[in-house]
Design an enzyme around this catalytic site. Structure first.
Site, PDB file in Angstrom:
ATOM      1  N   ARG A 164       0.818  -1.223   0.000  1.00 53.50           N
ATOM      2  CA  ARG A 164       0.000   0.000   0.000  1.00 53.50           C
ATOM      3  C   ARG A 164       0.854   1.277   0.000  1.00 53.50           C
ATOM      4  O   ARG A 164       0.485   2.285   0.597  1.00 53.50           O
ATOM      5  CB  ARG A 164      -0.944   0.027   1.217  1.00 53.50           C
ATOM      6  CG  ARG A 164      -2.048  -1.014   1.196  1.00 53.50           C
ATOM      7  CD  ARG A 164      -3.034  -0.764   0.051  1.00 53.50           C
ATOM      8  NE  ARG A 164      -4.191  -1.621   0.149  1.00 53.50           N
ATOM      9  CZ  ARG A 164      -4.249  -2.878  -0.322  1.00 53.50           C
ATOM     10  NH1 ARG A 164      -3.213  -3.436  -0.929  1.00 53.50           N
ATOM     11  NH2 ARG A 164      -5.358  -3.582  -0.193  1.00 53.50           N
ATOM     12  N   SER A 238     -11.042  -0.263   2.541  1.00 55.18           N
ATOM     13  CA  SER A 238     -10.346  -0.311   3.845  1.00 55.18           C
ATOM     14  C   SER A 238      -9.937   1.103   4.236  1.00 55.18           C
ATOM     15  O   SER A 238      -9.263   1.782   3.469  1.00 55.18           O
ATOM     16  CB  SER A 238      -9.076  -1.157   3.747  1.00 55.18           C
ATOM     17  OG  SER A 238      -9.383  -2.473   3.372  1.00 55.18           O
ATOM     18  N   GLU A 334      -5.358   4.360   5.509  1.00 48.04           N
ATOM     19  CA  GLU A 334      -4.999   4.102   4.104  1.00 48.04           C
ATOM     20  C   GLU A 334      -5.557   5.220   3.221  1.00 48.04           C
ATOM     21  O   GLU A 334      -4.969   5.613   2.222  1.00 48.04           O
ATOM     22  CB  GLU A 334      -5.587   2.748   3.660  1.00 48.04           C
ATOM     23  CG  GLU A 334      -5.239   2.411   2.217  1.00 48.04           C
ATOM     24  CD  GLU A 334      -6.087   1.291   1.628  1.00 48.04           C
ATOM     25  OE1 GLU A 334      -5.897   0.138   2.036  1.00 48.04           O
ATOM     26  OE2 GLU A 334      -6.927   1.588   0.755  1.00 48.04           O
TER      27      GLU A 334
HETATM   28  P1  FAD Z   1      -8.429   8.632  -5.991  1.00 49.48           P
HETATM   29  O1  FAD Z   1      -9.177   8.232  -4.782  1.00 49.48           O
HETATM   30  O2  FAD Z   1      -9.047   9.631  -6.883  1.00 49.48           O
HETATM   31  O3  FAD Z   1      -6.984   9.146  -5.571  1.00 49.48           O
HETATM   32  C1  FAD Z   1      -6.205   8.384  -4.661  1.00 49.48           C
HETATM   33  C2  FAD Z   1      -4.804   9.010  -4.595  1.00 49.48           C
HETATM   34  O4  FAD Z   1      -4.157   8.858  -5.846  1.00 49.48           O
HETATM   35  C3  FAD Z   1      -4.819  10.514  -4.328  1.00 49.48           C
HETATM   36  O5  FAD Z   1      -3.694  10.843  -3.556  1.00 49.48           O
HETATM   37  C4  FAD Z   1      -4.696  11.132  -5.721  1.00 49.48           C
HETATM   38  O6  FAD Z   1      -4.094  12.413  -5.712  1.00 49.48           O
HETATM   39  C5  FAD Z   1      -3.797  10.124  -6.413  1.00 49.48           C
HETATM   40  N1  FAD Z   1      -4.042  10.026  -7.855  1.00 49.48           N
HETATM   41  C6  FAD Z   1      -5.157   9.579  -8.476  1.00 49.48           C
HETATM   42  N2  FAD Z   1      -4.962   9.563  -9.810  1.00 49.48           N
HETATM   43  C7  FAD Z   1      -3.712  10.018 -10.034  1.00 49.48           C
HETATM   44  C8  FAD Z   1      -2.920  10.238 -11.193  1.00 49.48           C
HETATM   45  N3  FAD Z   1      -3.391   9.983 -12.418  1.00 49.48           N
HETATM   46  N4  FAD Z   1      -1.665  10.725 -11.044  1.00 49.48           N
HETATM   47  C9  FAD Z   1      -1.174  11.006  -9.808  1.00 49.48           C
HETATM   48  N5  FAD Z   1      -1.869  10.803  -8.671  1.00 49.48           N
HETATM   49  C10 FAD Z   1      -3.113  10.326  -8.783  1.00 49.48           C
HETATM   50  N6  FAD Z   1      -7.640  -0.574  -2.821  1.00 49.48           N
HETATM   51  C11 FAD Z   1      -6.840  -1.655  -2.906  1.00 49.48           C
HETATM   52  O7  FAD Z   1      -5.610  -1.536  -3.033  1.00 49.48           O
HETATM   53  N7  FAD Z   1      -7.347  -2.921  -2.824  1.00 49.48           N
HETATM   54  C12 FAD Z   1      -8.657  -3.147  -2.686  1.00 49.48           C
HETATM   55  O8  FAD Z   1      -9.076  -4.294  -2.631  1.00 49.48           O
HETATM   56  C13 FAD Z   1      -9.528  -2.026  -2.618  1.00 49.48           C
HETATM   57  N8  FAD Z   1     -10.863  -2.201  -2.446  1.00 49.48           N
HETATM   58  C14 FAD Z   1     -11.682  -1.134  -2.396  1.00 49.48           C
HETATM   59  C15 FAD Z   1     -13.059  -1.341  -2.270  1.00 49.48           C
HETATM   60  C16 FAD Z   1     -13.941  -0.276  -2.244  1.00 49.48           C
HETATM   61  C17 FAD Z   1     -15.402  -0.541  -2.124  1.00 49.48           C
HETATM   62  C18 FAD Z   1     -13.440   1.050  -2.355  1.00 49.48           C
HETATM   63  C19 FAD Z   1     -14.380   2.201  -2.380  1.00 49.48           C
HETATM   64  C20 FAD Z   1     -12.058   1.283  -2.465  1.00 49.48           C
HETATM   65  C21 FAD Z   1     -11.182   0.193  -2.477  1.00 49.48           C
HETATM   66  N9  FAD Z   1      -9.788   0.359  -2.587  1.00 49.48           N
HETATM   67  C22 FAD Z   1      -8.964  -0.733  -2.691  1.00 49.48           C
HETATM   68  C23 FAD Z   1      -9.210   1.704  -2.643  1.00 49.48           C
HETATM   69  C24 FAD Z   1      -9.211   2.304  -4.068  1.00 49.48           C
HETATM   70  O9  FAD Z   1      -9.994   1.542  -4.928  1.00 49.48           O
HETATM   71  C25 FAD Z   1      -7.783   2.403  -4.629  1.00 49.48           C
HETATM   72  O10 FAD Z   1      -6.944   3.139  -3.775  1.00 49.48           O
HETATM   73  C26 FAD Z   1      -7.776   3.042  -6.019  1.00 49.48           C
HETATM   74  O11 FAD Z   1      -6.521   2.891  -6.609  1.00 49.48           O
HETATM   75  C27 FAD Z   1      -8.127   4.532  -5.957  1.00 49.48           C
HETATM   76  O12 FAD Z   1      -8.299   4.966  -7.297  1.00 49.48           O
HETATM   77  P2  FAD Z   1      -8.979   6.333  -7.613  1.00 49.48           P
HETATM   78  O13 FAD Z   1      -8.822   6.573  -9.063  1.00 49.48           O
HETATM   79  O14 FAD Z   1     -10.342   6.370  -7.073  1.00 49.48           O
HETATM   80  O15 FAD Z   1      -8.021   7.341  -6.808  1.00 49.48           O
HETATM   81  N1  EPU Z   2     -11.395 -10.056   9.658  1.00 45.73           N
HETATM   82  C1  EPU Z   2     -12.107 -10.091  10.830  1.00 45.73           C
HETATM   83  N2  EPU Z   2     -13.060  -9.135  11.035  1.00 45.73           N
HETATM   84  C2  EPU Z   2     -13.330  -8.183  10.119  1.00 45.73           C
HETATM   85  C3  EPU Z   2     -12.578  -8.135   8.916  1.00 45.73           C
HETATM   86  C4  EPU Z   2     -11.614  -9.099   8.701  1.00 45.73           C
HETATM   87  O1  EPU Z   2     -11.883 -10.947  11.687  1.00 45.73           O
HETATM   88  O2  EPU Z   2     -14.222  -7.382  10.358  1.00 45.73           O
HETATM   89  C5  EPU Z   2     -10.416 -11.125   9.395  1.00 45.73           C
HETATM   90  C6  EPU Z   2     -10.937 -12.063   8.304  1.00 45.73           C
HETATM   91  O3  EPU Z   2     -11.753 -13.072   8.825  1.00 45.73           O
HETATM   92  C7  EPU Z   2      -9.669 -12.608   7.697  1.00 45.73           C
HETATM   93  C8  EPU Z   2      -8.684 -11.443   7.868  1.00 45.73           C
HETATM   94  O4  EPU Z   2      -9.222 -10.581   8.873  1.00 45.73           O
HETATM   95  O5  EPU Z   2      -9.206 -13.700   8.435  1.00 45.73           O
HETATM   96  C9  EPU Z   2      -8.457 -10.683   6.571  1.00 45.73           C
HETATM   97  O6  EPU Z   2      -9.698 -10.226   6.074  1.00 45.73           O
HETATM   98  P1  EPU Z   2      -9.966  -9.977   4.508  1.00 45.73           P
HETATM   99  O7  EPU Z   2      -9.627 -11.197   3.738  1.00 45.73           O
HETATM  100  O8  EPU Z   2     -11.318  -9.399   4.373  1.00 45.73           O
HETATM  101  O9  EPU Z   2      -8.870  -8.912   4.114  1.00 45.73           O
HETATM  102  P2  EPU Z   2      -8.355  -7.608   4.830  1.00 45.73           P
HETATM  103  O10 EPU Z   2      -6.970  -7.836   5.308  1.00 45.73           O
HETATM  104  O11 EPU Z   2      -9.338  -7.137   5.838  1.00 45.73           O
HETATM  105  C10 EPU Z   2      -7.250  -6.685   2.683  1.00 45.73           C
HETATM  106  C11 EPU Z   2      -7.183  -5.393   1.941  1.00 45.73           C
HETATM  107  C12 EPU Z   2      -8.375  -5.233   1.037  1.00 45.73           C
HETATM  108  C13 EPU Z   2      -8.409  -6.375   0.051  1.00 45.73           C
HETATM  109  C14 EPU Z   2      -8.500  -7.693   0.834  1.00 45.73           C
HETATM  110  C15 EPU Z   2      -8.427  -8.897  -0.060  1.00 45.73           C
HETATM  111  C16 EPU Z   2      -5.893  -3.869   3.288  1.00 45.73           C
HETATM  112  C17 EPU Z   2      -5.884  -2.679   4.164  1.00 45.73           C
HETATM  113  N3  EPU Z   2      -7.079  -4.288   2.867  1.00 45.73           N
HETATM  114  O12 EPU Z   2      -8.346  -6.600   3.586  1.00 45.73           O
HETATM  115  O13 EPU Z   2      -8.213  -4.017   0.309  1.00 45.73           O
HETATM  116  O14 EPU Z   2      -9.506  -6.276  -0.817  1.00 45.73           O
HETATM  117  O15 EPU Z   2      -7.379  -7.759   1.764  1.00 45.73           O
HETATM  118  O16 EPU Z   2      -7.128  -9.051  -0.544  1.00 45.73           O
HETATM  119  O17 EPU Z   2      -4.828  -4.405   2.985  1.00 45.73           O
HETATM  120  C18 EPU Z   2      -8.634  -1.689   0.363  1.00 45.73           C
HETATM  121  O18 EPU Z   2      -7.403  -1.531   0.374  1.00 45.73           O
HETATM  122  O19 EPU Z   2      -9.422  -0.721   0.316  1.00 45.73           O
HETATM  123  C19 EPU Z   2      -9.174  -3.044   0.400  1.00 45.73           C
HETATM  124  C20 EPU Z   2     -10.478  -3.304   0.449  1.00 45.73           C
END
Ligand code: FAD
Ligand code: EPU
Length: 338
Positions: A164, A238, A334
């Site tokens: 991250r 997250s 994050e």
């Molecule tokens: P923004 O939110 O618009 O920007 C994020 C940052 O990037 C800001 O600092 C912005 O200035 C910068 N930025 C954006 N575009 C550019 C560019 N072109 N050039 C320079 N800087 C830029 N993240 C994960 O890693 N794994 C996940 O599983 C995950 N699951 C998610 C689930 C949900 C439901 C949501 C809402 C978010 C989740 N995220 C996850 C977070 C998010 O999807 C990522 O961080 C994604 O990359 C953000 O993209 P964005 O275009 O919306 O960026």
């Molecule tokens: N868990 C709990 N309680 C909760 C949530 C999770 O006990 O409320 C436990 C789960 O049971 C599991 C472990 O924690 O054993 C990990 O949970 P999960 O697989 O849901 O993944 P996470 O570590 O909570 C991360 C990323 C997610 C990504 C998933 C899948 C971060 C901060 N988050 O979540 O990314 O989608 O793994 O790879 O690393 C994001 O960055 O926005 C995001 C959603």
């Protein structure tokens, strides 16, 4: 292309928390050729912020500068030897890029299906999910240097990717605008089912030799089950990172909390599941004014509809305090706070 700057624009539909704030100035970048002229007009000498899909930001107040929203589009690829090089413009929706790969049967990003946001943001925090990280497939990106007005290229090794994090979140925070990203995928891709939840879902579906498409579908299904859909429930995924701590500290913690969920990073470091810790503090599903912690995933903070960014921020501080009091671990946000 001319640069049309709009004034006093609501950002409600430009952030997945659905927070109503206004920015002083706003411009959509439909073509990266607009950036050098913006530079010449002096817009990078004042306060600016680059926005993609707004799925990893929390606006706590009006933005008093220029918001630059990346919406340039286009995906191309070529194959050389055993590799596929795919270049996508920054404004492409990440999940559309994933499905471009799935449709062409190019493996490598299917485990990251349905992550919200844009291609341009994908390297910023080195997005990752279900056993794959961006750094595994990132080849290079083109970026505009807002301090010199020049375009430059970053290769994988230049980006200092870790969990991250990248150079764009640290040393070069706010300096470069990523205009396109090139991904390098292997023609003979090996399917990655290392994440427990994927295997369980494949078994349920009776799939023993999954295809790239199967993985993308299974991952999308798991995500829909577990995470709130930002189009109906405001959230940014997250809210906190999973903390990485020294193994020695972990050993002591595990004696007190034998059920603590962890992943070994190397012989000296362990990653803790922040969601588990937050749940253990009683926050899962809890409502705090206009803010709620998601019932299926305690790492996700949601807007019940009328929350302000400051309210969400305040709830996140309360969670951080409780986790610190109970486990002695300082959670790190994050989400980018503005
Ligand atoms: P923004 O939110 O618009 O920007 C994020 C940052 O990037 C800001 O600092 C912005 O200035 C910068 N930025 C954006 N575009 C550019 C560019 N072109 N050039 C320079 N800087 C830029 N993240 C994960 O890693 N794994 C996940 O599983 C995950 N699951 C998610 C689930 C949900 C439901 C949501 C809402 C978010 C989740 N995220 C996850 C977070 C998010 O999807 C990522 O961080 C994604 O990359 C953000 O993209 P964005 O275009 O919306 O960026
Ligand atoms: N868990 C709990 N309680 C909760 C949530 C999770 O006990 O409320 C436990 C789960 O049971 C599991 C472990 O924690 O054993 C990990 O949970 P999960 O697989 O849901 O993944 P996470 O570590 O909570 C991360 C990323 C997610 C990504 C998933 C899948 C971060 C901060 N988050 O979540 O990314 O989608 O793994 O790879 O690393 C994001 O960055 O926005 C995001 C959603």
């Amino acid at each position: 292309m001319t640069n049309t700057i709009q004034q006093h624009i609501s950002l409600k539909t430009y952030n997945t928390f659905g927070i109503e704030v206004f920015c002083k100035d706003f411009i959509k970048i439909a073509d990266e050729s607009q950036l050098p002229s913006l530079f010449k007009e002096g817009h990078f000498s004042r306060k600016f912020f680059v926005l993609g899909g707004g799925s990893n930001v929390l606006f706590t107040k009006d933005y008093t500068g220029l918001v630059i929203q990346m919406s340039n589009k286009g995906i191309t690829h070529f194959i050389e030897g055993n590799f596929i090089y795919i270049t996508a413009k920054a404004g492409e929706v990440w999940n559309d890029f994933v499905w471009y790969c799935v449709e062409h049967n190019f493996g490598g990003v299917e485990n990251m299906a349905l992550i919200p946001g844009t291609v341009g943001a994908s390297p910023i925090q080195n997005i990752g999910a279900y056993g794959t990280e961006l750094m595994d497939v990132f080849y290079s990106c083109q970026a505009f240097d807002t301090t010199t007005g020049e375009f430059t290229t970053f290769r994988n090794n230049d980006c200092e990717f870790t969990y991250r994090d990248s150079i764009f979140k640290s040393k070069y925070k706010g300096r470069f605008i990523i205009t396109s990203v090139t991904y390098k995928l292997h023609l003979h891709h090996k399917i990655n089912t290392s994440y427990g939840a994927i295997n369980m879902e494949l078994q349920k579906r009776g799939i023993s030799s999954p295809t790239i498409r199967d993985i993308a579908e299974v991952v999308s299904h798991i995500r829909v089950e577990k995470l709130p859909d930002p189009s109906t429930i405001g959230n940014a995924g997250s809210f906190f990172k999973n903390p990485i701590i020294p193994t020695k500290v972990f050993d002591k913690l595990q004696k007190i909390y034998p059920d603590i969920i962890f992943y070994t990073i190397d012989e000296n470091h362990v990653k803790l599941a922040a969601g588990w810790m937050i749940e253990s503090c009683g926050w899962k599903g809890k409502i705090d004014g206009n803010v709620a912690i998601w019932k299926n995933q305690a790492l996700v903070i949601t807007n019940l509809g009328n929350a302000s960014g400051s309210e969400i921020h305040l709830t996140s501080s309360k969670i951080m305090n409780d986790v610190y009091k109970k486990f002695g671990i300082k959670l790190e946000r994050e989400v980018n706070i503005l």
